[in-house]
Enzyme design. Structure first.
Site, PDB file in Angstrom:
ATOM      1  N   ASP A 111      18.353  -7.895 -15.883  1.00 45.49           N
ATOM      2  CA  ASP A 111      17.411  -7.632 -14.791  1.00 45.49           C
ATOM      3  C   ASP A 111      18.063  -8.051 -13.484  1.00 45.49           C
ATOM      4  O   ASP A 111      18.847  -9.006 -13.450  1.00 45.49           O
ATOM      5  CB  ASP A 111      16.086  -8.385 -14.995  1.00 45.49           C
ATOM      6  CG  ASP A 111      14.936  -7.699 -14.287  1.00 45.49           C
ATOM      7  OD1 ASP A 111      14.099  -7.078 -14.972  1.00 45.49           O
ATOM      8  OD2 ASP A 111      14.888  -7.760 -13.025  1.00 45.49           O
ATOM      9  N   GLU A 153       8.508   5.742 -23.740  1.00 42.49           N
ATOM     10  CA  GLU A 153       7.876   4.628 -24.453  1.00 42.49           C
ATOM     11  C   GLU A 153       6.357   4.787 -24.401  1.00 42.49           C
ATOM     12  O   GLU A 153       5.799   5.115 -23.359  1.00 42.49           O
ATOM     13  CB  GLU A 153       8.312   3.303 -23.798  1.00 42.49           C
ATOM     14  CG  GLU A 153       7.759   2.075 -24.470  1.00 42.49           C
ATOM     15  CD  GLU A 153       7.981   2.099 -25.978  1.00 42.49           C
ATOM     16  OE1 GLU A 153       9.123   2.228 -26.428  1.00 42.49           O
ATOM     17  OE2 GLU A 153       6.967   2.006 -26.718  1.00 42.49           O
ATOM     18  N   GLU A 185       0.211  -2.290 -23.162  1.00 41.88           N
ATOM     19  CA  GLU A 185       0.168  -3.718 -22.886  1.00 41.88           C
ATOM     20  C   GLU A 185      -1.004  -4.312 -23.662  1.00 41.88           C
ATOM     21  O   GLU A 185      -2.046  -3.679 -23.809  1.00 41.88           O
ATOM     22  CB  GLU A 185       0.004  -3.966 -21.384  1.00 41.88           C
ATOM     23  CG  GLU A 185       1.287  -3.643 -20.642  1.00 41.88           C
ATOM     24  CD  GLU A 185       1.145  -3.754 -19.137  1.00 41.88           C
ATOM     25  OE1 GLU A 185       0.239  -4.447 -18.661  1.00 41.88           O
ATOM     26  OE2 GLU A 185       1.957  -3.121 -18.440  1.00 41.88           O
ATOM     27  N   ASN A 230      -0.183  10.786 -21.546  1.00 41.88           N
ATOM     28  CA  ASN A 230      -0.964   9.884 -20.686  1.00 41.88           C
ATOM     29  C   ASN A 230      -2.059  10.638 -19.946  1.00 41.88           C
ATOM     30  O   ASN A 230      -3.184  10.155 -19.811  1.00 41.88           O
ATOM     31  CB  ASN A 230      -0.035   9.178 -19.686  1.00 41.88           C
ATOM     32  CG  ASN A 230       0.586   7.927 -20.283  1.00 41.88           C
ATOM     33  OD1 ASN A 230       0.400   7.647 -21.459  1.00 41.88           O
ATOM     34  ND2 ASN A 230       1.317   7.183 -19.487  1.00 41.88           N
ATOM     35  N   HIS A 255     -14.687   5.210 -25.309  1.00 41.14           N
ATOM     36  CA  HIS A 255     -15.507   4.076 -24.877  1.00 41.14           C
ATOM     37  C   HIS A 255     -15.616   4.099 -23.351  1.00 41.14           C
ATOM     38  O   HIS A 255     -14.593   4.069 -22.672  1.00 41.14           O
ATOM     39  CB  HIS A 255     -14.861   2.770 -25.352  1.00 41.14           C
ATOM     40  CG  HIS A 255     -15.771   1.600 -25.246  1.00 41.14           C
ATOM     41  ND1 HIS A 255     -16.664   1.259 -26.249  1.00 41.14           N
ATOM     42  CD2 HIS A 255     -15.966   0.724 -24.252  1.00 41.14           C
ATOM     43  CE1 HIS A 255     -17.350   0.200 -25.873  1.00 41.14           C
ATOM     44  NE2 HIS A 255     -16.949  -0.147 -24.667  1.00 41.14           N
ATOM     45  N   GLY A 302     -16.516   2.934 -19.392  1.00 43.17           N
ATOM     46  CA  GLY A 302     -16.270   1.696 -18.651  1.00 43.17           C
ATOM     47  C   GLY A 302     -16.079   1.985 -17.180  1.00 43.17           C
ATOM     48  O   GLY A 302     -16.546   3.010 -16.672  1.00 43.17           O
ATOM     49  N   CYS A 308       0.348   2.347 -15.617  1.00 44.25           N
ATOM     50  CA  CYS A 308       0.804   3.661 -16.100  1.00 44.25           C
ATOM     51  C   CYS A 308      -0.136   4.814 -15.755  1.00 44.25           C
ATOM     52  O   CYS A 308       0.246   5.713 -14.996  1.00 44.25           O
ATOM     53  CB  CYS A 308       1.030   3.608 -17.612  1.00 44.25           C
ATOM     54  SG  CYS A 308       2.411   2.553 -18.054  1.00 44.25           S
ATOM     55  N   LYS A 356      -7.066  -4.685 -18.615  1.00 45.40           N
ATOM     56  CA  LYS A 356      -7.562  -4.594 -19.986  1.00 45.40           C
ATOM     57  C   LYS A 356      -7.400  -5.969 -20.615  1.00 45.40           C
ATOM     58  O   LYS A 356      -6.679  -6.807 -20.059  1.00 45.40           O
ATOM     59  CB  LYS A 356      -6.807  -3.511 -20.764  1.00 45.40           C
ATOM     60  CG  LYS A 356      -5.344  -3.840 -20.951  1.00 45.40           C
ATOM     61  CD  LYS A 356      -4.541  -2.654 -21.398  1.00 45.40           C
ATOM     62  CE  LYS A 356      -4.693  -2.385 -22.861  1.00 45.40           C
ATOM     63  NZ  LYS A 356      -3.655  -1.501 -23.407  1.00 45.40           N
TER      64      LYS A 356
HETATM   65  P1  NAD Z   1       8.109  -3.815 -14.753  1.00 43.00           P
HETATM   66  O1  NAD Z   1       7.888  -3.759 -13.304  1.00 43.00           O
HETATM   67  O2  NAD Z   1       7.354  -4.836 -15.574  1.00 43.00           O
HETATM   68  O3  NAD Z   1       9.680  -4.051 -15.073  1.00 43.00           O
HETATM   69  C1  NAD Z   1      10.702  -3.374 -14.410  1.00 43.00           C
HETATM   70  C2  NAD Z   1      11.867  -4.351 -14.295  1.00 43.00           C
HETATM   71  O4  NAD Z   1      13.024  -3.642 -13.822  1.00 43.00           O
HETATM   72  C3  NAD Z   1      11.620  -5.476 -13.285  1.00 43.00           C
HETATM   73  O5  NAD Z   1      11.784  -6.723 -13.930  1.00 43.00           O
HETATM   74  C4  NAD Z   1      12.694  -5.240 -12.206  1.00 43.00           C
HETATM   75  O6  NAD Z   1      13.164  -6.449 -11.633  1.00 43.00           O
HETATM   76  C5  NAD Z   1      13.763  -4.535 -13.001  1.00 43.00           C
HETATM   77  N1  NAD Z   1      14.725  -3.770 -12.186  1.00 43.00           N
HETATM   78  C6  NAD Z   1      14.480  -2.956 -11.128  1.00 43.00           C
HETATM   79  N2  NAD Z   1      15.644  -2.437 -10.668  1.00 43.00           N
HETATM   80  C7  NAD Z   1      16.628  -2.914 -11.460  1.00 43.00           C
HETATM   81  C8  NAD Z   1      18.042  -2.763 -11.500  1.00 43.00           C
HETATM   82  N3  NAD Z   1      18.695  -1.984 -10.622  1.00 43.00           N
HETATM   83  N4  NAD Z   1      18.754  -3.418 -12.442  1.00 43.00           N
HETATM   84  C9  NAD Z   1      18.143  -4.202 -13.343  1.00 43.00           C
HETATM   85  N5  NAD Z   1      16.790  -4.416 -13.352  1.00 43.00           N
HETATM   86  C10 NAD Z   1      16.050  -3.785 -12.430  1.00 43.00           C
HETATM   87  O7  NAD Z   1       7.829  -2.363 -15.306  1.00 43.00           O
HETATM   88  P2  NAD Z   1       7.286  -1.939 -16.752  1.00 43.00           P
HETATM   89  O8  NAD Z   1       5.811  -2.075 -16.799  1.00 43.00           O
HETATM   90  O9  NAD Z   1       8.121  -2.572 -17.786  1.00 43.00           O
HETATM   91  O10 NAD Z   1       7.594  -0.360 -16.693  1.00 43.00           O
HETATM   92  C11 NAD Z   1       8.929   0.121 -16.738  1.00 43.00           C
HETATM   93  C12 NAD Z   1       8.887   1.617 -16.959  1.00 43.00           C
HETATM   94  O11 NAD Z   1       8.293   1.898 -18.236  1.00 43.00           O
HETATM   95  C13 NAD Z   1       8.042   2.391 -15.951  1.00 43.00           C
HETATM   96  O12 NAD Z   1       8.625   3.639 -15.735  1.00 43.00           O
HETATM   97  C14 NAD Z   1       6.708   2.561 -16.661  1.00 43.00           C
HETATM   98  O13 NAD Z   1       6.012   3.693 -16.206  1.00 43.00           O
HETATM   99  C15 NAD Z   1       7.151   2.750 -18.084  1.00 43.00           C
HETATM  100  N6  NAD Z   1       6.165   2.368 -19.087  1.00 43.00           N
HETATM  101  C16 NAD Z   1       5.418   1.244 -18.921  1.00 43.00           C
HETATM  102  C17 NAD Z   1       4.498   0.872 -19.895  1.00 43.00           C
HETATM  103  C18 NAD Z   1       3.638  -0.353 -19.723  1.00 43.00           C
HETATM  104  O14 NAD Z   1       2.654  -0.486 -20.454  1.00 43.00           O
HETATM  105  N7  NAD Z   1       3.963  -1.270 -18.814  1.00 43.00           N
HETATM  106  C19 NAD Z   1       4.340   1.657 -21.051  1.00 43.00           C
HETATM  107  C20 NAD Z   1       5.140   2.793 -21.196  1.00 43.00           C
HETATM  108  C21 NAD Z   1       6.056   3.136 -20.207  1.00 43.00           C
END
Ligand code: NAD
Length: 447
Positions: free
Chosen positions: A30, A151, A155, A211, A254, A256, A263, A323
């Site tokens: 990260d 993915e 959450e 989604n 459900h 709400g 997302c 949630k």
């Molecule tokens: P997040 O914000 O929790 O995590 C993203 C991470 O990427 C951060 O920690 C950030 O510091 C890091 N980052 C940014 N630029 C970077 C770089 N150049 N090098 C290294 N690290 C870097 O995001 P998330 O919720 O994990 O979502 C990530 C992706 O997955 C998004 O596209 C989201 O739409 C998708 N997604 C999320 C979920 C969910 O439930 N959160 C589910 C499915 C898909």
């Protein structure tokens, strides 16, 4: 297999820990040094049930490590998962700047064949664009393949979702990359998880279409619930009767305060923006976005109806995460309702079992009228209305006798329908909910 996960947020950390559990050797990278340092101190940067156990077990086994050094992770790995954020940009479309930043870095460090797999949710066409971006920055020609591997974890149940997914989607035009991805997910193949192997564009579309479809289903059911309130039907029974039809299914019926989180809001807007830009407007998705925004207002109107206006009123709000079982407050309906109540002049006391600190940060602008007591009953003490915004289990089990004794006026607005209408009313509460407002109301009482 040696794997690098680029971006160690909700998706990256869960992916890294679970792939390590499959036996792969994982480096989670990260750019936020504070995040990596926290993990080095054995602190999880996010709240996710079961995640700590699987992370620390794999760290102890030497299969999972954390780093800010993207270059060495790229050089030592065969598969590079991109799991950085893709937030909403101008006009609703996805902001790909984090992905673009990673592309340049990838190109700088590629020293031989690699698979670059996008786990981030990216608009259709991103795979092709990413291929060009990486190629454009390469100092010398190197072979690599792009895979779209969206993915679907949720959450709050992310670890289980990753380890037991409904399906794995692999989008690529390369046999070689497809074989490597199958190998990555071999333990899931062994438990007969369906694997959809397709082209990059179709894989990218599967994620957005899934989604958006769920968002439409939620919006549809919320509108049905609002109508149930007007006509005396019970939306829970209606949902059960609908869900028994296998063509409909019982999930996501459900009602709400509308969907939130990191997302659905941004992904629906990105799909709508893509449709508009490509001359294939997504009218159902556009309608779902409108319906969802309106549903928060429906809850606020119920609160106003209960109290005859919110100015100067003491209101307890239980649940701030979008949630249960997460600390994520991004686009949480609860945050929006709190802000609106505060701007209407209410004194809000809000509580969430784990998301309080994130909520306080998100609501900094309204800090003068919103406080965050340490427990549910402290929040309820002296309140004229209790609003349940997130269905944490501990709110289902509230001692309503104690709640009644603590409140200065017995009004409950149950945006998630966690309480029983008849029982709650029998205890002397004026009870407002979503799609069950007439349940337990004696016949002849006007709506
Ligand atoms: P997040 O914000 O929790 O995590 C993203 C991470 O990427 C951060 O920690 C950030 O510091 C890091 N980052 C940014 N630029 C970077 C770089 N150049 N090098 C290294 N690290 C870097 O995001 P998330 O919720 O994990 O979502 C990530 C992706 O997955 C998004 O596209 C989201 O739409 C998708 N997604 C999320 C979920 C969910 O439930 N959160 C589910 C499915 C898909």
């Amino acid at each position: 297999m040696n794997v690098a996960i680029i971006g160690t947020g909700y998706v990256g950390l869960v992916t890294g820990a679970c792939l390590a559990d499959f036996g792969h050797s994982i480096t989670c990278v990260d750019s936020a040094a504070s995040r990596i340092e926290a993990l080095g101190r054995r602190e999880l940067p996010i709240y996710e049930p079961g995640l700590g156990e699987i992370v620390w077990r794999n760290v102890a086994a030497g299969r999972l490590r954390f780093s800010t050094d993207l270059g060495s992770a790229i050089r030592s790995s065969t598969v590079l998962f991109v799991a950085v954020g893709t937030p909403e940009g101008y006009n609703g479309e996805a902001d790909l700047s984090q992905v673009a930043g990673v592309a340049a870095e990838l190109a700088r460090h590629l020293d031989g064949y690699r698979v670059i797999a996008t786990k981030s949710t990216v608009p259709v066409g991103t795979g092709a664009w990413l291929r060009e971006e990486v190629a454009r920055h390469l100092p010398r020609p190197v072979d690599f393949d792009i895979v779209a591997n969206p993915e679907f974890l949720r959450e709050g149940s992310a670890v289980n979702d990753f380890l037991r997914p409904d399906r794995i989607v692999i989008g690529t035009s390369s046999e070689r990359a497809a074989a490597i991805m199958r190998e990555i997910y071999r333990p899931l193949y062994l438990i007969e998880t369906p694997i959809v192997v397709t082209d990059v564009e179709s894989a990218e579309m599967i994620k957005y279409a899934s989604n958006a479809f769920l968002a439409v289903k939620i919006g549809f059911m919320n509108e049905i619930a609002n109508l149930c309130d007007r006509v005396g039907a019970d939306v829970h029974v209606v949902a059960k009767g609908m869900g028994l039809d296998k063509r409909i299914g019982s999930k996501f019926l459900h009602p709400g305060p509308g969907y939130g989180g990191s997302c659905f809001p941004k992904d629906t807007r990105a799909l709508a923006a893509l449709g508009a830009a490509r001359g294939a407007r997504q009218r159902l998705v556009e309608a779902a976005i409108d319906v969802n925004a309106r549903q928060r207002q429906v809850i606020v109107e119920k609160i106003e109806r209960a109290l005859g206006g919110v100015a100067g009123r003491r209101i307890a709000v239980l649940g701030l995460a979008f949630k249960p079982n997460t600390d994520d407050v991004r686009e949480s309906p609860a945050i929006q309702v709190c802000r609106q109540l505060a701007s209407g002049g209410a004194a809000v006391r809000a509580f969430d079992p784990v998301a309080g600190a994130h909520a306080a940060a998100a609501l900094r602008d309204a800090a003068a009228t919103i406080s965050f007591p340490a427990g549910a009953y402290e929040a309820i003490d002296g309140a004229e209305a209790l609003v349940i915004m997130t269905e944490w289990n501990e709110f289902r089990g509230l001692d309503l006798h104690r709640v009644r004794a603590l409140m200065s006026s017995p009004n409950i607005i149950d945006a998630r329908n966690v309480l029983d209408p008849a029982q709650t009313r029998a205890l002397g509460f004026a009870y407002y909910c979503t799609g069950r407002e007439r349940v337990g109301v004696p016949e002849g009482v006007p709506a």
